[in-house]
Design a protein around this motif. Structure first.
Motif, mmCIF file in Angstrom:
data_model
loop_
_atom_site.group_PDB
_atom_site.id
_atom_site.type_symbol
_atom_site.label_atom_id
_atom_site.label_comp_id
_atom_site.label_asym_id
_atom_site.label_seq_id
_atom_site.Cartn_x
_atom_site.Cartn_y
_atom_site.Cartn_z
ATOM 1 N N ARG A 1 -6.090 21.920 -26.329
ATOM 2 C CA ARG A 1 -5.643 21.940 -27.726
ATOM 3 C C ARG A 1 -6.823 21.698 -28.662
ATOM 4 N N PHE A 2 -7.671 20.732 -28.341
ATOM 5 C CA PHE A 2 -8.842 20.445 -29.179
ATOM 6 C C PHE A 2 -9.813 21.622 -29.178
ATOM 7 N N GLN A 3 -9.986 22.258 -28.032
ATOM 8 C CA GLN A 3 -10.867 23.425 -27.939
ATOM 9 C C GLN A 3 -10.343 24.540 -28.832
ATOM 10 N N LYS A 4 -9.034 24.793 -28.802
ATOM 11 C CA LYS A 4 -8.442 25.841 -29.634
ATOM 12 C C LYS A 4 -8.595 25.492 -31.116
ATOM 13 N N GLU A 5 -8.395 24.225 -31.464
ATOM 14 C CA GLU A 5 -8.572 23.806 -32.859
ATOM 15 C C GLU A 5 -10.008 24.016 -33.322
ATOM 16 N N ARG A 6 -10.970 23.697 -32.467
ATOM 17 C CA ARG A 6 -12.380 23.911 -32.818
ATOM 18 C C ARG A 6 -12.672 25.395 -33.000
ATOM 19 N N GLU A 7 -12.122 26.220 -32.108
ATOM 20 C CA GLU A 7 -12.329 27.663 -32.233
ATOM 21 C C GLU A 7 -11.717 28.192 -33.524
ATOM 22 N N ASP A 8 -10.509 27.711 -33.863
ATOM 23 C CA ASP A 8 -9.864 28.143 -35.106
ATOM 24 C C ASP A 8 -10.673 27.700 -36.324
ATOM 25 N N LEU A 9 -11.176 26.469 -36.286
ATOM 26 C CA LEU A 9 -12.003 26.001 -37.403
ATOM 27 C C LEU A 9 -13.236 26.878 -37.575
ATOM 28 N N ALA A 10 -13.871 27.232 -36.467
ATOM 29 C CA ALA A 10 -15.055 28.094 -36.546
ATOM 30 C C ALA A 10 -14.672 29.494 -37.013
ATOM 31 N N LYS A 11 -13.545 29.979 -36.540
ATOM 32 C CA LYS A 11 -13.105 31.338 -36.867
ATOM 33 C C LYS A 11 -12.760 31.476 -38.346
ATOM 34 N N TYR A 12 -12.171 30.430 -38.922
ATOM 35 C CA TYR A 12 -11.704 30.498 -40.306
ATOM 36 C C TYR A 12 -12.503 29.603 -41.254
ATOM 37 N N ARG A 13 -13.732 29.273 -40.883
ATOM 38 C CA ARG A 13 -14.535 28.342 -41.687
ATOM 39 C C ARG A 13 -14.846 28.858 -43.087
ATOM 40 N N SER A 14 -14.909 30.175 -43.257
ATOM 41 C CA SER A 14 -15.276 30.729 -44.558
ATOM 42 C C SER A 14 -14.067 31.057 -45.429
ATOM 43 N N GLN A 15 -12.897 30.665 -45.014
ATOM 44 C CA GLN A 15 -11.667 31.003 -45.737
ATOM 45 C C GLN A 15 -11.659 30.442 -47.160
ATOM 46 N N ASP A 16 -11.934 29.189 -47.334
ATOM 47 C CA ASP A 16 -11.879 28.574 -48.660
ATOM 48 C C ASP A 16 -12.902 29.184 -49.625
ATOM 49 N N LEU A 17 -14.100 29.394 -49.126
ATOM 50 C CA LEU A 17 -15.131 30.004 -49.971
ATOM 51 C C LEU A 17 -14.728 31.417 -50.379
ATOM 52 N N ALA A 18 -14.206 32.167 -49.454
ATOM 53 C CA ALA A 18 -13.793 33.540 -49.755
ATOM 54 C C ALA A 18 -12.699 33.555 -50.816
ATOM 55 N N LYS A 19 -11.735 32.660 -50.694
ATOM 56 C CA LYS A 19 -10.662 32.604 -51.693
ATOM 57 C C LYS A 19 -11.212 32.291 -53.086
ATOM 58 N N GLU A 20 -12.249 31.483 -53.142
ATOM 59 C CA GLU A 20 -12.868 31.149 -54.426
ATOM 60 C C GLU A 20 -13.661 32.327 -54.999
ATOM 61 N N LEU A 21 -14.215 33.164 -54.119
ATOM 62 C CA LEU A 21 -15.024 34.299 -54.567
ATOM 63 C C LEU A 21 -14.201 35.536 -54.926
ATOM 64 N N LEU A 22 -12.972 35.612 -54.470
ATOM 65 C CA LEU A 22 -12.166 36.814 -54.720
ATOM 66 C C LEU A 22 -11.977 37.119 -56.210
ATOM 67 N N PRO A 23 -11.706 36.138 -57.073
ATOM 68 C CA PRO A 23 -11.593 36.472 -58.502
ATOM 69 C C PRO A 23 -12.894 37.047 -59.084
ATOM 70 N N ALA A 24 -14.026 36.549 -58.636
ATOM 71 C CA ALA A 24 -15.310 37.087 -59.121
ATOM 72 C C ALA A 24 -15.478 38.529 -58.659
ATOM 73 N N LEU A 25 -15.087 38.808 -57.422
ATOM 74 C CA LEU A 25 -15.161 40.172 -56.908
ATOM 75 C C LEU A 25 -14.224 41.095 -57.685
ATOM 76 N N ASP A 26 -13.039 40.590 -58.045
ATOM 77 C CA ASP A 26 -12.102 41.372 -58.871
ATOM 78 C C ASP A 26 -12.730 41.691 -60.233
ATOM 79 N N ASN A 27 -13.400 40.723 -60.818
ATOM 80 C CA ASN A 27 -14.053 40.955 -62.111
ATOM 81 C C ASN A 27 -15.163 42.006 -62.001
ATOM 82 N N LEU A 28 -15.895 41.982 -60.895
ATOM 83 C CA LEU A 28 -16.922 43.002 -60.687
ATOM 84 C C LEU A 28 -16.285 44.393 -60.586
ATOM 85 N N GLU A 29 -15.156 44.485 -59.896
ATOM 86 C CA GLU A 29 -14.454 45.777 -59.793
ATOM 87 C C GLU A 29 -13.983 46.254 -61.167
ATOM 88 N N ARG A 30 -13.464 45.349 -61.974
ATOM 89 C CA ARG A 30 -13.033 45.722 -63.329
ATOM 90 C C ARG A 30 -14.225 46.192 -64.171
#
Length: 186
Positions: free
Chosen positions: A67-96
Motif C-alpha cells: 500500500r505504501f509503495q502504491k501511494e509513493r508511486e501515485d505521489l510521483a505520478k501525480y506530483r505536478s497536478q497542483d502546479l498544472a492546475k495553477e498554470l491552466l488559466p495562464a495557458l487559457d489567456n495565452l490562447e485567447r
C-alpha cells in the motif's frame, strides 16, 4: 496352625496392600498421563493460535508495504497536478491572446512571442505527462468533456459529436485535471 493362619493372613494382607499400592500407582500415573495429554493439547492449540497470529501479522506487513509503495508511486505520478492546475488559466489567456487578429508587423512579432511561450508551456506539460484532452470531432464522453451547449445536428455530423471546443481540457496521465468545455451536436 494359628501361626500358620496368621502368617497366611499376614501374607495375603501384604499382597493385597501391594496390589492396592500398585493399582494406586497405575491410576496415579494414568492421571498424570491424562493431565500431561490435556496440557499438551492446550499448548498445541496455543502454538497454533500464535502461528496463525504470526502469519496474519506477516501478511499485514506485506499489505502495508504494498500500500505504501502504491501511494509513493501515485505521489510521483501525480506530483505536478497542483502546479498544472495553477498554470491552466495562464495557458487559457495565452490562447485567447493568440485568437486576436493582428494587422501590423509589431503585432505579428508579439503574437509569435506568445506562441513560443505557449509552446514552451505545452512542452513542459508533455514532459510531465500532461496532455490536452482530444475533443473536436470526437464523440462526447462525460468523464472527460463538459457540455455547456448543444446545437442541432447538421449534415455530416453524428449525434453526440463535439462540434466546437470552448476551453481545452487537460489530463495528467489517466487523471482528468480539467474537462474540456464543449458544444455537442444533438
Amino acid at each position: 496352625m494359628e501361626n500358620q493362619q496368621e502368617t497366611t493372613h499376614s501374607a495375603e494382607q501384604v499382597e493385597t496392600d501391594s496390589i492396592t499400592e500398585v493399582e494406586d500407582t497405575v491410576v496415579s500415573e494414568e492421571q498424570e498421563v491424562d493431565e500431561a495429554s490435556v496440557k499438551l493439547e492446550e499448548l498445541s492449540a496455543e502454538l497454533a493460535k500464535m502461528e496463525d497470529n504470526y502469519l496474519r501479522a506477516q501478511a499485514e506487513i506485506v499489505n502495508m508495504r504494498n500500500r505504501f509503495q502504491k501511494e509513493r508511486e501515485d505521489l510521483a505520478k501525480y506530483r505536478s497536478q497542483d502546479l498544472a492546475k495553477e498554470l491552466l488559466p495562464a495557458l487559457d489567456n495565452l490562447e485567447r491572446a493568440l485568437d486576436i487578429e493582428v494587422t501590423d508587423e509589431h503585432g505579428e512579432s508579439l503574437k509569435k512571442g506568445i506562441e513560443m511561450v505557449q509552446d514552451s508551456i505545452l512542452n513542459a506539460f508533455k514532459t510531465c505527462g500532461i496532455t490536452i484532452i482530444p475533443a473536436k470531432g470526437e464523440i462526447f464522453d462525460p468523464t472527460i468533456h463538459q457540455a455547456v451547449q448543444t446545437m442541432p445536428i447538421e449534415e455530416g455530423q453524428q449525434e453526440e459529436e463535439i462540434i466546437h471546443v470552448l476551453q481545452n481540457g487537460y489530463q495528467l496521465n489517466d487523471r482528468v485535471l480539467r474537462p474540456a468545455m464543449v458544444i455537442v451536436a444533438q
